[in-house]
Design a protein around this motif. Structure first.
Motif, PDB file in Angstrom:
ATOM      1  N   ARG A 168       4.824   3.660  -9.535  1.00 60.48           N
ATOM      2  CA  ARG A 168       6.017   3.843 -10.466  1.00 60.48           C
ATOM      3  C   ARG A 168       7.603   2.778  -9.108  1.00 60.48           C
ATOM      4  O   ARG A 168       7.682   1.865 -10.183  1.00 60.48           O
ATOM      5  N   GLN A 169       6.921   3.928  -8.160  1.00 68.21           N
ATOM      6  CA  GLN A 169       8.884   2.817  -7.629  1.00 68.21           C
ATOM      7  C   GLN A 169       7.670   1.344  -7.169  1.00 68.21           C
ATOM      8  O   GLN A 169       8.801   0.305  -7.205  1.00 68.21           O
ATOM      9  N   ARG A 170       6.794   1.345  -6.469  1.00 66.14           N
ATOM     10  CA  ARG A 170       5.802  -0.347  -6.307  1.00 66.14           C
ATOM     11  C   ARG A 170       6.555  -1.354  -7.663  1.00 66.14           C
ATOM     12  O   ARG A 170       6.628  -2.297  -8.045  1.00 66.14           O
ATOM     13  N   ASP A 171       6.315  -0.328  -9.219  1.00 66.00           N
ATOM     14  CA  ASP A 171       6.427  -1.419 -10.293  1.00 66.00           C
ATOM     15  C   ASP A 171       7.788  -1.954 -10.273  1.00 66.00           C
ATOM     16  O   ASP A 171       7.769  -2.754 -10.245  1.00 66.00           O
ATOM     17  N   LEU A 172       9.123  -0.969  -9.717  1.00 62.35           N
ATOM     18  CA  LEU A 172       9.934  -1.058  -9.732  1.00 62.35           C
ATOM     19  C   LEU A 172      10.448  -2.539  -8.529  1.00 62.35           C
ATOM     20  O   LEU A 172      11.510  -3.356  -8.220  1.00 62.35           O
ATOM     21  N   THR A 173       9.641  -2.134  -7.624  1.00 60.57           N
ATOM     22  CA  THR A 173      10.258  -3.278  -5.487  1.00 60.57           C
ATOM     23  C   THR A 173       9.280  -3.714  -5.577  1.00 60.57           C
ATOM     24  O   THR A 173       9.612  -4.848  -4.780  1.00 60.57           O
ATOM     25  N   GLY A 174       8.165  -3.946  -5.901  1.00 61.91           N
ATOM     26  CA  GLY A 174       7.030  -4.342  -5.140  1.00 61.91           C
ATOM     27  C   GLY A 174       6.670  -4.370  -3.986  1.00 61.91           C
ATOM     28  O   GLY A 174       6.024  -4.447  -3.297  1.00 61.91           O
ATOM     29  N   GLU A 175       7.017  -2.788  -3.116  1.00 67.21           N
ATOM     30  CA  GLU A 175       6.545  -2.346  -1.747  1.00 67.21           C
ATOM     31  C   GLU A 175       6.178  -1.476  -1.993  1.00 67.21           C
ATOM     32  O   GLU A 175       6.429  -0.296  -3.032  1.00 67.21           O
ATOM     33  N   GLY A 176       5.201  -1.184  -1.058  1.00 69.81           N
ATOM     34  CA  GLY A 176       4.655   0.574  -1.007  1.00 69.81           C
ATOM     35  C   GLY A 176       5.479   1.602   0.271  1.00 69.81           C
ATOM     36  O   GLY A 176       6.848   1.165   0.262  1.00 69.81           O
ATOM     37  N   CYS A 177       4.891   2.164   0.398  1.00 69.86           N
ATOM     38  CA  CYS A 177       5.951   3.121   1.156  1.00 69.86           C
ATOM     39  C   CYS A 177       4.839   4.583   1.573  1.00 69.86           C
ATOM     40  O   CYS A 177       4.155   4.670   1.595  1.00 69.86           O
ATOM     41  N   TYR A 178       5.340   5.160   2.349  1.00 67.93           N
ATOM     42  CA  TYR A 178       4.464   6.280   3.448  1.00 67.93           C
ATOM     43  C   TYR A 178       5.231   7.946   2.657  1.00 67.93           C
ATOM     44  O   TYR A 178       6.042   8.095   2.364  1.00 67.93           O
ATOM     45  N   LEU A 179       3.655   8.152   2.970  1.00 67.38           N
ATOM     46  CA  LEU A 179       4.664   9.593   2.033  1.00 67.38           C
ATOM     47  C   LEU A 179       3.610  10.782   2.936  1.00 67.38           C
ATOM     48  O   LEU A 179       2.659  10.977   3.775  1.00 67.38           O
ATOM     49  N   ASP A 180       4.340  12.110   3.231  1.00 68.34           N
ATOM     50  CA  ASP A 180       4.320  12.727   4.073  1.00 68.34           C
ATOM     51  C   ASP A 180       3.791  14.145   3.780  1.00 68.34           C
ATOM     52  O   ASP A 180       5.834  14.616   3.159  1.00 68.34           O
ATOM     53  N   LEU A 202       0.663  -1.234  -0.089  1.00 72.51           N
ATOM     54  CA  LEU A 202      -0.101  -0.078   0.043  1.00 72.51           C
ATOM     55  C   LEU A 202       0.793   1.317   0.066  1.00 72.51           C
ATOM     56  O   LEU A 202       1.798   1.234   0.772  1.00 72.51           O
ATOM     57  N   ILE A 203       0.593   2.281  -0.883  1.00 69.72           N
ATOM     58  CA  ILE A 203       0.967   3.472  -0.741  1.00 69.72           C
ATOM     59  C   ILE A 203       0.120   4.180   0.173  1.00 69.72           C
ATOM     60  O   ILE A 203      -1.343   4.187   0.619  1.00 69.72           O
ATOM     61  N   TYR A 204       0.432   4.861   1.196  1.00 65.55           N
ATOM     62  CA  TYR A 204       0.151   6.058   2.273  1.00 65.55           C
ATOM     63  C   TYR A 204      -0.045   6.920   2.094  1.00 65.55           C
ATOM     64  O   TYR A 204       1.437   8.002   2.735  1.00 65.55           O
ATOM     65  N   CYS A 205      -1.230   7.804   1.962  1.00 67.65           N
ATOM     66  CA  CYS A 205      -0.277   9.322   1.756  1.00 67.65           C
ATOM     67  C   CYS A 205      -0.767   9.941   3.127  1.00 67.65           C
ATOM     68  O   CYS A 205      -2.274  10.123   3.133  1.00 67.65           O
ATOM     69  N   SER A 206       0.410  10.976   3.589  1.00 67.60           N
ATOM     70  CA  SER A 206      -0.834  11.405   4.569  1.00 67.60           C
ATOM     71  C   SER A 206      -0.691  13.060   3.964  1.00 67.60           C
ATOM     72  O   SER A 206       0.402  13.837   3.889  1.00 67.60           O
TER      73      SER A 206
END
Length: 370
Positions: A190-202, A123-127
């Motif tokens: 796009r980064q998830r396409d490359l790594t398979g991992e989500g991330c946190y956005l502040d 999941l991409i988590y955007c706050s």
């Protein structure tokens, strides 16, 4: 370029869980909807405050309808066990979560980033918040005017210090919240396409306000000279970038910055040659130009500046701009929202290229009911 159908939209198959209200987050997820994403908007019992805003259109706030068309809305009480369980279920196969609570609220509800990452690591988590998730001001309440005031941007406004002007655009909400959120969500996908991992956005709305102060910052960092209200090439300190009232009260917006545009402008208005070099006495040149512009009505000046093509235009009302053949020909207002009763309203123009939208229909779904 041929139009794309729904199946070819770039965000087709992307599910977004939207926990935002008012403007920054809803506008961001609207842009994702336009590009094909499925957005599930979660509202507290009673719904988004904007549903009750005037004016009303077909039973809901018109602004709410413009910002939330095409989404599915669910009412969940996240403080209840059932509401939390339903949200957890939605997050298991979601691609993006966008939230707009004050820092720490999602964690108190049991849905902080680490807890959600355990549910769905992709999941991409955007706050989105005013001052970001960290720092001494993180929990400070605010709105757009507070954000541009606290970052020094408002201090650059060209109005008289004793008669400050409230800006007409919500720069922090849209340019500091909506746009950075969309940009970074797309980068994260796009980064998830490359790594398979989500991330946190502040996403902190105040952060981008320093980007908008680029001209003042470049001068300050290079020379130590700090521009104040009304100073600076782009904030009213020069005759070349200035607003001049015409005889009838219309406003001439002069942006003849480059020398060839400026000389063309000076020539067509008949400015004294001694004042064309505006660096000698900027105030004198501004006063002289102002007197010349004030001698004729805006409608008389319009064809003069159009023919001269010197980066000078007549300020228009919003109503006049909506009727401008240029914007009509570009199809900005052809996209429409349809209510459940069948009435239509022009959809809010957003900067998503038409080729990425649903070409199967010119009308998007109605404003979502609870």
């Amino acid at each position: 370029m041929p139009e794309r159908g729904d199946a070819m939209q770039p965000l087709s198959g992307i599910r977004v869980v939207d926990l935002t209200n008012l403007l920054p987050g809803p506008l961001a997820t609207l842009m994702l909807v336009e590009a094909g994403a499925e957005v599930i908007k979660i509202e507290r019992p009673g719904g988004d405050d904007m549903r009750g805003y005037a004016p009303q259109w077909q039973g809901t706030g018109a602004a709410f309808g413009l910002l939330n068309r095409g989404k599915t809305c669910l009412t969940l009480d996240l403080k209840s066990a059932d509401g939390a369980a339903r949200l957890r279920s939605l997050l298991e196969d979601a691609d993006v979560l966008v939230e707009q609570f004050r820092p720490g609220i999602m964690a108190k509800l049991g849905f902080g980033y680490e807890a959600v990452r355990a549910i769905n690591p992709k999941l991409i988590y955007c706050s989105i918040s005013g001052y970001g998730q960290t720092g001494p001001r993180a929990n400070e309440a605010g709105h757009d005017l507070n954000y541009i005031a606290s970052t020094g941007l408002l201090a650059l406004q060209p109005g008289p210090a004793d008669r400050p002007v409230v800006p007409p655009a919500l720069v922090a909400d849209i340019a500091g919240g909506t746009f950075p959120a969309v940009i970074n969500i797309l980068l994260a996908l796009r980064q998830r396409d490359l790594t398979g991992e989500g991330c946190y956005l502040d996403i902190a709305m105040t952060d981008a306000m320093f980007t908008f102060a680029w001209r003042a910052l470049s001068g300050y960092w290079a020379s130590g000279s700090l521009a104040t209200s009304g100073q600076g090439e782009l904030t009213g300190d020069t005759a070349r970038y200035h607003l001049y009232p015409a005889k009838d009260g219309g406003i001439v917006a002069c942006a003849a910055l480059e020398d060839h545009f400026w000389r063309r402008f000076a020539s067509v208005i008949g400015l004294d040659e001694a004042l064309v070099d505006d660096k000698r006495d900027a105030a004198a040149t501004i006063a002289a130009v102002g007197a010349i512009i004030a001698s004729r009505n805006a409608a008389e000046w319009a064809p003069v500046f159009a023919k001269a093509d010197c980066c000078v235009t007549i300020m228009r009302s919003l109503d006049e701009a909506l009727r401008d053949p240029h914007f009509i020909q570009r199809g900005l207002f052809e996209h429409r929202a349809r209510s459940a009763q069948g009435a239509t309203l022009p959809a809010l123009p957003v900067p998503v290229d038409p080729q990425f939208r649903d070409a199967a229909s010119s009308e998007k779904a109605s404003p979502p009911a609870l």
